[in-house]
Design an enzyme around this catalytic site. Structure first.
Site, PDB file in Angstrom:
ATOM      1  N   GLU A 187      16.440 -27.116  31.277  1.00 51.41           N
ATOM      2  CA  GLU A 187      17.471 -27.861  31.964  1.00 51.41           C
ATOM      3  C   GLU A 187      17.879 -29.316  31.198  1.00 51.41           C
ATOM      4  O   GLU A 187      19.028 -29.666  31.216  1.00 51.41           O
ATOM      5  CB  GLU A 187      16.824 -28.512  33.272  1.00 51.41           C
ATOM      6  CG  GLU A 187      17.647 -29.177  34.124  1.00 51.41           C
ATOM      7  CD  GLU A 187      17.254 -29.740  35.441  1.00 51.41           C
ATOM      8  OE1 GLU A 187      16.380 -28.871  36.108  1.00 51.41           O
ATOM      9  OE2 GLU A 187      17.600 -30.878  35.994  1.00 51.41           O
ATOM     10  N   ARG A 201       5.846 -35.878  33.177  1.00 51.59           N
ATOM     11  CA  ARG A 201       7.009 -35.411  31.879  1.00 51.59           C
ATOM     12  C   ARG A 201       8.288 -36.205  32.006  1.00 51.59           C
ATOM     13  O   ARG A 201       8.365 -36.976  33.115  1.00 51.59           O
ATOM     14  CB  ARG A 201       7.534 -33.968  32.590  1.00 51.59           C
ATOM     15  CG  ARG A 201       7.885 -33.581  33.832  1.00 51.59           C
ATOM     16  CD  ARG A 201       9.627 -34.102  33.878  1.00 51.59           C
ATOM     17  NE  ARG A 201      10.265 -33.627  35.013  1.00 51.59           N
ATOM     18  CZ  ARG A 201      11.272 -34.017  35.540  1.00 51.59           C
ATOM     19  NH1 ARG A 201      11.886 -35.069  35.006  1.00 51.59           N
ATOM     20  NH2 ARG A 201      11.850 -33.528  36.729  1.00 51.59           N
ATOM     21  N   CYS A 238      20.929 -33.223  35.226  1.00 47.34           N
ATOM     22  CA  CYS A 238      21.028 -33.498  36.544  1.00 47.34           C
ATOM     23  C   CYS A 238      20.893 -35.051  37.181  1.00 47.34           C
ATOM     24  O   CYS A 238      19.751 -35.705  36.405  1.00 47.34           O
ATOM     25  CB  CYS A 238      19.701 -32.700  37.188  1.00 47.34           C
ATOM     26  SG  CYS A 238      19.548 -32.854  39.166  1.00 47.34           S
ATOM     27  N   THR A 285      19.691 -36.596  39.199  1.00 41.75           N
ATOM     28  CA  THR A 285      18.259 -36.789  39.709  1.00 41.75           C
ATOM     29  C   THR A 285      17.323 -37.313  38.777  1.00 41.75           C
ATOM     30  O   THR A 285      16.191 -37.982  39.021  1.00 41.75           O
ATOM     31  CB  THR A 285      17.581 -35.914  40.822  1.00 41.75           C
ATOM     32  OG1 THR A 285      17.239 -34.663  39.667  1.00 41.75           O
ATOM     33  CG2 THR A 285      18.506 -35.226  42.021  1.00 41.75           C
ATOM     34  N   ARG A 290       8.801 -37.357  35.941  1.00 43.41           N
ATOM     35  CA  ARG A 290       8.094 -37.129  37.168  1.00 43.41           C
ATOM     36  C   ARG A 290       6.763 -37.030  36.974  1.00 43.41           C
ATOM     37  O   ARG A 290       6.261 -36.414  35.952  1.00 43.41           O
ATOM     38  CB  ARG A 290       8.596 -35.492  37.476  1.00 43.41           C
ATOM     39  CG  ARG A 290       8.070 -35.111  38.884  1.00 43.41           C
ATOM     40  CD  ARG A 290       8.943 -33.837  39.477  1.00 43.41           C
ATOM     41  NE  ARG A 290       8.167 -32.627  39.228  1.00 43.41           N
ATOM     42  CZ  ARG A 290       7.101 -32.109  39.740  1.00 43.41           C
ATOM     43  NH1 ARG A 290       6.716 -32.467  41.031  1.00 43.41           N
ATOM     44  NH2 ARG A 290       6.859 -31.179  39.188  1.00 43.41           N
ATOM     45  N   ARG A 295      11.761 -31.502  27.450  1.00 36.98           N
ATOM     46  CA  ARG A 295      10.999 -31.837  28.456  1.00 36.98           C
ATOM     47  C   ARG A 295       9.605 -32.077  28.032  1.00 36.98           C
ATOM     48  O   ARG A 295       8.922 -31.295  27.388  1.00 36.98           O
ATOM     49  CB  ARG A 295      10.827 -30.743  29.603  1.00 36.98           C
ATOM     50  CG  ARG A 295      12.011 -30.758  30.613  1.00 36.98           C
ATOM     51  CD  ARG A 295      12.135 -31.918  31.460  1.00 36.98           C
ATOM     52  NE  ARG A 295      13.374 -31.959  32.318  1.00 36.98           N
ATOM     53  CZ  ARG A 295      13.621 -31.599  33.446  1.00 36.98           C
ATOM     54  NH1 ARG A 295      12.554 -30.801  33.943  1.00 36.98           N
ATOM     55  NH2 ARG A 295      14.590 -31.503  34.107  1.00 36.98           N
ATOM     56  N   GLU A 307       9.734 -26.741  41.413  1.00 35.63           N
ATOM     57  CA  GLU A 307      10.665 -26.936  42.387  1.00 35.63           C
ATOM     58  C   GLU A 307      11.058 -25.782  43.113  1.00 35.63           C
ATOM     59  O   GLU A 307      10.945 -24.409  42.551  1.00 35.63           O
ATOM     60  CB  GLU A 307      11.791 -27.344  41.651  1.00 35.63           C
ATOM     61  CG  GLU A 307      13.029 -27.713  42.273  1.00 35.63           C
ATOM     62  CD  GLU A 307      13.855 -28.310  41.397  1.00 35.63           C
ATOM     63  OE1 GLU A 307      13.906 -28.031  40.203  1.00 35.63           O
ATOM     64  OE2 GLU A 307      14.688 -29.422  41.842  1.00 35.63           O
ATOM     65  N   ARG A 357       6.446 -30.832  46.570  1.00 36.19           N
ATOM     66  CA  ARG A 357       6.919 -29.519  45.770  1.00 36.19           C
ATOM     67  C   ARG A 357       5.648 -28.348  45.930  1.00 36.19           C
ATOM     68  O   ARG A 357       4.481 -28.667  46.174  1.00 36.19           O
ATOM     69  CB  ARG A 357       7.200 -29.600  44.334  1.00 36.19           C
ATOM     70  CG  ARG A 357       8.465 -30.393  44.166  1.00 36.19           C
ATOM     71  CD  ARG A 357       8.726 -30.309  42.742  1.00 36.19           C
ATOM     72  NE  ARG A 357      10.162 -31.219  42.375  1.00 36.19           N
ATOM     73  CZ  ARG A 357      10.864 -31.394  41.295  1.00 36.19           C
ATOM     74  NH1 ARG A 357      10.129 -30.479  40.156  1.00 36.19           N
ATOM     75  NH2 ARG A 357      11.577 -32.030  41.167  1.00 36.19           N
TER      76      ARG A 357
HETATM   77  P1  ADP Z   1       9.523 -30.351  36.373  1.00 35.37           P
HETATM   78  O1  ADP Z   1       8.587 -31.091  36.598  1.00 35.37           O
HETATM   79  O2  ADP Z   1       9.581 -30.166  35.076  1.00 35.37           O
HETATM   80  O3  ADP Z   1      10.838 -31.008  37.146  1.00 35.37           O
HETATM   81  P2  ADP Z   1       9.010 -28.108  38.178  1.00 35.37           P
HETATM   82  O4  ADP Z   1       8.673 -28.998  39.272  1.00 35.37           O
HETATM   83  O5  ADP Z   1       9.624 -26.679  37.953  1.00 35.37           O
HETATM   84  O6  ADP Z   1       9.608 -28.703  36.816  1.00 35.37           O
HETATM   85  O7  ADP Z   1       7.427 -27.811  37.558  1.00 35.37           O
HETATM   86  C1  ADP Z   1       7.389 -27.163  36.288  1.00 35.37           C
HETATM   87  C2  ADP Z   1       5.857 -26.235  36.061  1.00 35.37           C
HETATM   88  O8  ADP Z   1       4.886 -27.530  35.998  1.00 35.37           O
HETATM   89  C3  ADP Z   1       5.591 -25.692  37.519  1.00 35.37           C
HETATM   90  O9  ADP Z   1       4.937 -24.478  36.803  1.00 35.37           O
HETATM   91  C4  ADP Z   1       4.730 -26.491  38.317  1.00 35.37           C
HETATM   92  O10 ADP Z   1       3.786 -25.787  38.773  1.00 35.37           O
HETATM   93  C5  ADP Z   1       3.773 -27.278  37.101  1.00 35.37           C
HETATM   94  N1  ADP Z   1       3.277 -28.539  37.440  1.00 35.37           N
HETATM   95  C6  ADP Z   1       3.953 -29.403  38.009  1.00 35.37           C
HETATM   96  N2  ADP Z   1       3.355 -30.497  38.322  1.00 35.37           N
HETATM   97  C7  ADP Z   1       1.858 -29.915  37.929  1.00 35.37           C
HETATM   98  C8  ADP Z   1       0.446 -30.563  38.042  1.00 35.37           C
HETATM   99  N3  ADP Z   1       0.268 -31.759  38.479  1.00 35.37           N
HETATM  100  N4  ADP Z   1      -0.520 -29.865  37.502  1.00 35.37           N
HETATM  101  C9  ADP Z   1      -0.182 -28.504  37.039  1.00 35.37           C
HETATM  102  N5  ADP Z   1       0.927 -27.880  36.929  1.00 35.37           N
HETATM  103  C10 ADP Z   1       1.929 -28.797  37.325  1.00 35.37           C
HETATM  104  N1  DAR Z   2      18.207 -27.348  42.609  1.00 39.83           N
HETATM  105  C1  DAR Z   2      19.061 -28.252  42.165  1.00 39.83           C
HETATM  106  C2  DAR Z   2      18.641 -29.603  41.484  1.00 39.83           C
HETATM  107  C3  DAR Z   2      17.943 -30.553  42.253  1.00 39.83           C
HETATM  108  C4  DAR Z   2      16.887 -31.441  41.315  1.00 39.83           C
HETATM  109  N2  DAR Z   2      16.046 -30.770  40.381  1.00 39.83           N
HETATM  110  C5  DAR Z   2      16.164 -30.503  39.155  1.00 39.83           C
HETATM  111  N3  DAR Z   2      17.185 -31.396  38.554  1.00 39.83           N
HETATM  112  N4  DAR Z   2      15.557 -29.563  38.673  1.00 39.83           N
HETATM  113  C6  DAR Z   2      19.862 -28.788  43.491  1.00 39.83           C
HETATM  114  O1  DAR Z   2      20.882 -29.254  43.496  1.00 39.83           O
HETATM  115  O2  DAR Z   2      19.036 -28.529  44.494  1.00 39.83           O
END
Ligand code: ADP
Ligand code: DAR
Length: 348
Positions: free
Chosen positions: A216, A117, A262, A264, A271, A220, A305, A300
């Site tokens: 966020e 993404r 953010c 990051t 990501r 996305r 996250e 993660r």
């Molecule tokens: P982002 O990647 O957009 O920063 P998150 O880490 O919260 O946000 O992940 C968003 C959603 O995408 C979550 O439900 C997570 O389980 C799912 N996800 C992330 N990576 C994968 C993957 N490789 N396969 C399936 N689902 C995924």
């Molecule tokens: N949860 C916030 C953001 C960390 C980075 N992840 C994002 N942007 N989704 C923290 O400060 O832990």
């Protein structure tokens, strides 16, 4: 926990956020009365990290100007997280032909799914923490209209969150297609205001191409599918990003790349992750983290996250997003996954 934003915030002794590390009382006093053109203040930028003392970072930008006006706070955080200094300039490479990442698990023994993404925000408007209700709704209607023009594999439908059946929404979240509601970090950053108005999800029939609107970040853009065909997932995403950018101008800075709420996510805002089953390595997280650290990877849980791994399944992704190109982000993840699978096989 609300705090009196007229005075330097208190941090718990176990707070390890970058906000705590880099916001001195002197810096707070230097910045506390500055306000960006969209009315965004230091107090708003740091509120999430003050209210959520378990934050890793703790700050969000409200607009492009935030990164300049509050640079004495953002720059040390950017350098700490990305290793990106004031003299560095971000480079993009959105050419999928430059990636060499043949499926590292063609037998499907380890990799359950691949997801890549990018975050994007609309040029000449504030970011989510400072946007007005009207601006957010305008973005929703403009982005939904541009997505409706997509064709072929990317063709799909936009589903507003407002009015979405709760069972449908919960299933989309459970199936990892849709963002969770009520994230407390986003809430304290002002990103959940007027929820769920102006938010939604676009996806094609197969749910291999999806776009989150006004979570966020304002977009996305997501490509995902079962298995480890990383090249196919990346190619679909790059095609989509370039297609959408023909009708939506993205917020971009010549030095920091694509701007995001953010810090990051600055630069590529990318990501690239796999959900991967590593039951042997799961029993020795020290060894596991030695490999992920060596390849600049992030671990993660399976619900994204701030979630936990389940049954030895982890979400493994690139950590660097700024100062590396899109191709290098995916290469970081790929090289790390190859190393993890090699070690897992040795432990079997
Ligand atoms: P982002 O990647 O957009 O920063 P998150 O880490 O919260 O946000 O992940 C968003 C959603 O995408 C979550 O439900 C997570 O389980 C799912 N996800 C992330 N990576 C994968 C993957 N490789 N396969 C399936 N689902 C995924
Ligand atoms: N949860 C916030 C953001 C960390 C980075 N992840 C994002 N942007 N989704 C923290 O400060 O832990």
């Amino acid at each position: 926990m609300a705090w009196d934003s007229s005075s330097f915030p208190e941090f718990n002794s176990d707070c390890s956020s970058l906000l705590r590390r880099y916001l001195s009382k002197q810096l707070f006093e230097q910045l506390q009365n500055k306000v960006t053109a969209s009315g965004f203040t230091l107090a708003q930028a740091i509120n999430s990290g003050v209210v959520n003392q378990d934050s890793n970072i703790g700050v969000y930008a409200g607009d492009a100007e935030s990164y300049r006006l509050f640079d004495t706070l953002f720059e040390p955080i950017i350098f700490d997280y990305h290793g990106f200094s004031a003299n560095d300039i971000h480079r993009s490479d959105l050419n999928q032909e430059h990636l060499s990442a043949p499926n590292p698990d063609p037998a499907g023994q380890f990799i359950l799914s691949t997801r890549i993404r990018v975050g994007r925000n609309v040029a000449d408007l504030p970011l989510g923490p400072a946007i007005t209700r009207e601006q957010r709704n305008l973005i929703e209607s403009q982005v939904a209209a541009s997505l409706r023009d997509l064709s072929g594999e990317l063709a799909g439908t936009y589903y507003p969150l407002l009015g979405m059946d709760e069972t449908v929404r919960n299933q989309l979240v459970a199936d990892h297609f849709l963002f969770k509601a009520g994230d407390r970090f986003l809430d304290a950053a002002g990103l959940n205001r007027d929820w769920p108005e102006g938010r939604g999800i676009f996806h094609n029939r197969e749910k291999t191409f999806l776009v989150w609107v006004n979570e966020e970040d304002q977009l996305r853009i997501i490509s995902m599918q079962q298995g480890g065909d990383i090249e196919a997932v990346f190619s679909r995403l790059m095609t989509a990003v370039k297609e959408i950018e023909k009708s939506v101008a993205f917020m971009f800075d010549s030095r920091l790349g694509y701007l995001t709420s953010c810090p990051t996510n600055l630069g590529t805002a990318m990501r690239a992750s796999v959900h991967i089953r590593l039951p042997q390595l799961a029993t020795d997280m020290t060894a596991f983290k030695k490999i992920t650290d060596a390849h600049q990877l992030q671990i993660r849980g399976i619900d994204g996250e701030h979630s936990e791994s389940v049954s030895g399944i982890f979400d493994i992704s690139n950590r660097r997003r700024l100062g590396v190109t899109e191709v290098e982000c995916v290469q970081d993840m790929y090289n790390g996954v190859v190393a993890l699978i090699k070690r897992e096989k040795q432990l079997e």
